[in-house]
Design a protein around this motif. Structure first.
Motif, PDB file in Angstrom:
ATOM      1  N   PHE B 277      23.643  79.079 -47.917  1.00 20.65           N
ATOM      2  CA  PHE B 277      24.230  78.170 -48.903  1.00 20.65           C
ATOM      3  C   PHE B 277      23.496  76.847 -48.916  1.00 20.65           C
ATOM      4  O   PHE B 277      23.106  76.336 -47.868  1.00 20.65           O
ATOM      5  CB  PHE B 277      25.687  77.885 -48.553  1.00 20.65           C
ATOM      6  N   VAL B 278      23.343  76.296 -50.091  1.00 17.25           N
ATOM      7  CA  VAL B 278      22.788  74.957 -50.225  1.00 17.25           C
ATOM      8  C   VAL B 278      23.596  74.221 -51.288  1.00 17.25           C
ATOM      9  O   VAL B 278      23.914  74.778 -52.333  1.00 17.25           O
ATOM     10  CB  VAL B 278      21.311  74.990 -50.670  1.00 17.25           C
ATOM     11  N   ARG B 279      23.945  72.971 -51.000  1.00 17.77           N
ATOM     12  CA  ARG B 279      24.640  72.160 -51.997  1.00 17.77           C
ATOM     13  C   ARG B 279      23.636  71.699 -53.060  1.00 17.77           C
ATOM     14  O   ARG B 279      22.455  71.464 -52.742  1.00 17.77           O
ATOM     15  CB  ARG B 279      25.265  70.936 -51.332  1.00 17.77           C
ATOM     16  N   PRO B 280      24.080  71.533 -54.297  1.00 20.79           N
ATOM     17  CA  PRO B 280      23.160  71.178 -55.386  1.00 20.79           C
ATOM     18  C   PRO B 280      22.418  69.870 -55.142  1.00 20.79           C
ATOM     19  O   PRO B 280      21.310  69.694 -55.628  1.00 20.79           O
ATOM     20  CB  PRO B 280      24.078  71.042 -56.601  1.00 20.79           C
ATOM     21  N   HIS B 281      23.028  68.960 -54.361  1.00 17.49           N
ATOM     22  CA  HIS B 281      22.334  67.688 -54.140  1.00 17.49           C
ATOM     23  C   HIS B 281      21.381  67.775 -52.946  1.00 17.49           C
ATOM     24  O   HIS B 281      20.725  66.799 -52.605  1.00 17.49           O
ATOM     25  CB  HIS B 281      23.326  66.542 -53.964  1.00 17.49           C
TER      26      HIS B 281
END
Lengths: 299, 357
Positions: B277-281
């Motif tokens: 998972f990676v956050r959009p920011h």
């Protein structure tokens, strides 16, 4: 530029009609139809009752109420209402409370049963009591031994009236209580109120107006019931005649003035209860308005 | 006053709302129960209040060492704030707040003067001094909710429970009111537990957050802990927007398409499917492949969202990817739809994929 354009466009366009507004002729047709129906089936008969009652003058009208049998009919009607209404008030509140606030097995059955007196013909209701408590009925022999008279006596009339009128209060309260939900009662309980206090301080004030309305309807029916009472009464003049039964007897004796005089009294009772109901409702509304002028919420 | 919940289960007919939940709320803490609808958070709150009861024999509710499992709501002395306020519609604001004091048995009921004093004090606390004579129908949603709160505080509750307290309010009032609740809690320090499905609300207001799903607790921690170190994919996904990648995990590294990343949390796993998972920011755009941790993608669409610009990209395998840039970053980089760029993933969180979302 663009704002100018829209301004001129709106000028040319015809005034938009409200989307749900009907054409004028249809509105008049509907209003006229409803009003003439009311006049024909409600107003004219009502006027006829009073015209017939008074057509030999005040004196004759007044005389009608002086005969002992009519007076006893009026008393019996009042007695029936005084017993039936409080009983159904208590029963109606209990049933509505149980149905609206709790989930239990057989809830739908109870709901259906409450409607039973509406769906059964009043004559059958009366016969039911005759079959149960009449001389040849299930409990007839036993009642005879105890020398208790139910059928062709006052208790039978009260029983039949209670049966016929029992849905009114409950039916008025169930949808009201269901729509109000259980939140306020739960809030009261969490705040430490006992069940009894919750009922008196939260539930009852919330259902007050529905209850008043239910009681008025119940009372009107208790006083006006004919069919069921007719079966169990036995028509003993001066003993087991209620007002509706007395009207029939007087009418059959060609005593039209007296019959319509008693009928006018019943009609007036109905008008007065309706009047009280309207008054009570409007006073409640205006009391709220005067005490607390409504202001637009700010946030 | 602490609250302790030990192994509570609750079944409604065939639906299991809670499955062996245990939780401790420390004295004076403001805790959020966060989860999607149907996760059991409201049921748990109502069990603590005594409005529902756990399955027979399933566990205990303990207030400050005292087992209250058998007590009903009337005895528990909790404050409960309902989502739809549940104010008494036939009573004024004043009488609503005074209700809990007036229904006490005579020997514990305060005098009229004491009641007036207490209600006036609470009206000041909720900043509605002028509206004591109003009826609930004459108040706005935010005002009603504050009255509901004052009413529950009037009885000096041992704990305060709030069920989606701001759920029925519009976005702006909601924000104001939750900040106000935080300040209020800092003033009065009553142990509080509130239910919400809004992660912003939970992260902003609470001292600690409990994330629930399917009648179980997924994670308990401070807002920073649950956001930065989510215990599992569900928590990660539930707290904010995410990009999901499927890859393979092998001895501390994870392979996603052509890119390869470090996965220091999983040094022992050998050749297993993984979710990352990676956050959009946490995604950086560049025009050159900077390392083996970057992969190429095509910009599909740009949309401006207030202070941010959202960039939607299509990866080589066809999956969509969401990147959030500040306006500053967007001005410097000037992404154009149709352009192929490189994305660099930072703060990647990898879970061995025996989890499912």
């Amino acid at each position: 530029m663009s704002s100018l354009q829209t301004a001129s466009e709106t000028k040319i366009r015809p005034v938009p009609r409200h989307p749900s507004a009907e054409p004028r002729w249809l509105r008049w047709l509907l209003i006229g139809g409803a009003l003439s129906f009311l006049a024909l089936f409600l107003f004219v008969p009502l006027v006829a009752v009073f015209v017939n009652a008074f057509h030999k003058g005040w004196e004759a009208y007044w005389q009608a109420f002086l005969t002992p049998s009519t007076q006893s009919a009026i008393c019996l009607t009042l007695l029936t209402a005084v017993i039936a209404v409080p009983l159904n008030l208590v029963f109606g509140v209990m049933a509505a409370w149980a149905i609206a606030k709790f989930d239990f097995r057989g809830k739908n059955l109870l709901l259906t049963l409450i409607d039973l007196p509406f769906s059964v013909s009043p004559v059958i209701a009366g016969l039911m009591f005759v079959l149960l408590f009449g001389r040849q009925g299930w409990f007839g022999a036993w009642l005879d031994e105890q020398e208790i008279k139910i059928i062709f006596a006052v208790p039978g009339i009260v029983l039949a009236s209670v049966f016929v009128t029992f849905p009114f209060v409950a039916r008025e309260l169930i949808p009201l209580m269901q729509s109000q939900g259980r939140d306020e009662e739960e809030a009261a309980t969490v705040l430490g109120a006992s069940g009894w206090k919750t009922f008196w301080r939260v539930t009852l004030p919330n259902i007050k107006w529905g209850l008043v309305y239910g009681v008025i309807l119940c009372n009107a029916r208790a006083m006006g019931e004919f069919g069921a009472v007719s079966v169990v009464s036995g028509h003993i003049s001066g003993l087991t005649n209620t007002m509706p039964l007395q009207i029939e007897i007087l009418y059959n004796e060609y005593n039209f003035v007296a019959a319509f005089a008693v009928a006018s009294l019943l009609a007036m009772l109905a008008l007065v209860t309706l009047g009280i109901k309207t008054l009570v409702e409007s006073q409640h509304a205006s009391a709220l308005r005067h005490k607390h002028p409504v202001q637009r919420p700010t946030s | 006053m602490s609250i302790e919940i030990r192994n509570i289960s609750k079944t409604f007919e065939s639906f299991q709302a809670l499955q062996g939940v245990s939780l401790e709320v420390k004295s004076g803490e403001l805790m959020a129960l966060l989860g999607p609808s149907g996760s059991g958070k409201t049921t748990l709150l109502r069990i603590i209040a005594g409005l529902e009861f756990p399955d027979p024999g399933s566990g205990e509710v303990v207030f400050h060492g005292e087992d209250v499992t058998g007590q009903g709501a009337q005895q528990r002395q909790v404050g409960f704030v309902f989502q739809h306020y549940a104010l008494f519609r036939h009573l004024t604001v004043f009488e609503n707040i005074a209700f809990g004091l007036r229904v006490r048995p005579r020997n514990r009921r305060p005098t009229e003067a004491k009641i007036i004093e207490k209600v006036t004090e609470l009206l000041r606390l909720i900043q509605l001094e002028g509206l004591a004579g109003r009826y609930p129908s004459q108040l706005s949603g935010g005002q009603r909710q504050r009255v509901a709160l004052a009413r529950s505080l009037a009885v000096e509750p041992r704990v305060l429970l709030l069920d989606e307290p701001f759920g029925a309010l519009d976005a702006k009032v909601r924000k104001e009111l939750r900040r106000w609740l935080r300040r209020l809690h800092d003033e009065i320090h009553v142990t509080s537990l509130f239910v919400t499905h809004d992660q912003d609300e939970a992260l902003e207001v609470a001292d600690r957050v409990v994330v629930m799903n399917h009648g179980r607790i997924e994670q308990v921690g401070t807002p920073k802990e649950v956001y930065d170190q989510p215990a599992n994919p569900f928590v990660y996904d539930f707290l904010g927007n995410v990009n999901l990648f499927r890859g393979r995990l092998n001895s501390g590294r994870v392979q996603i398409g052509s890119a390869n990343f470090q996965a220091p949390d999983h040094p022992e796993t050998l050749d297993a499917p993984a979710l990352a998972f990676v956050r959009p920011h946490d995604i950086k755009l560049s025009r050159q492949a900077s390392s083996e941790a970057s992969m190429s993608a095509t910009i599909v669409q740009l949309s401006a969202l207030g202070p941010y610009v959202r960039v939607e990209l299509r990866q080589e395998d066809g999956e969509l990817l969401e990147v959030q840039l500040t306006q500053e970053e967007e001005r410097q980089f000037l992404p154009r739809p149709g352009e192929t760029v490189f994305v660099e993933l930072r703060n990647l969180r990898v879970f061995a994929s025996d989890y499912s979302i």
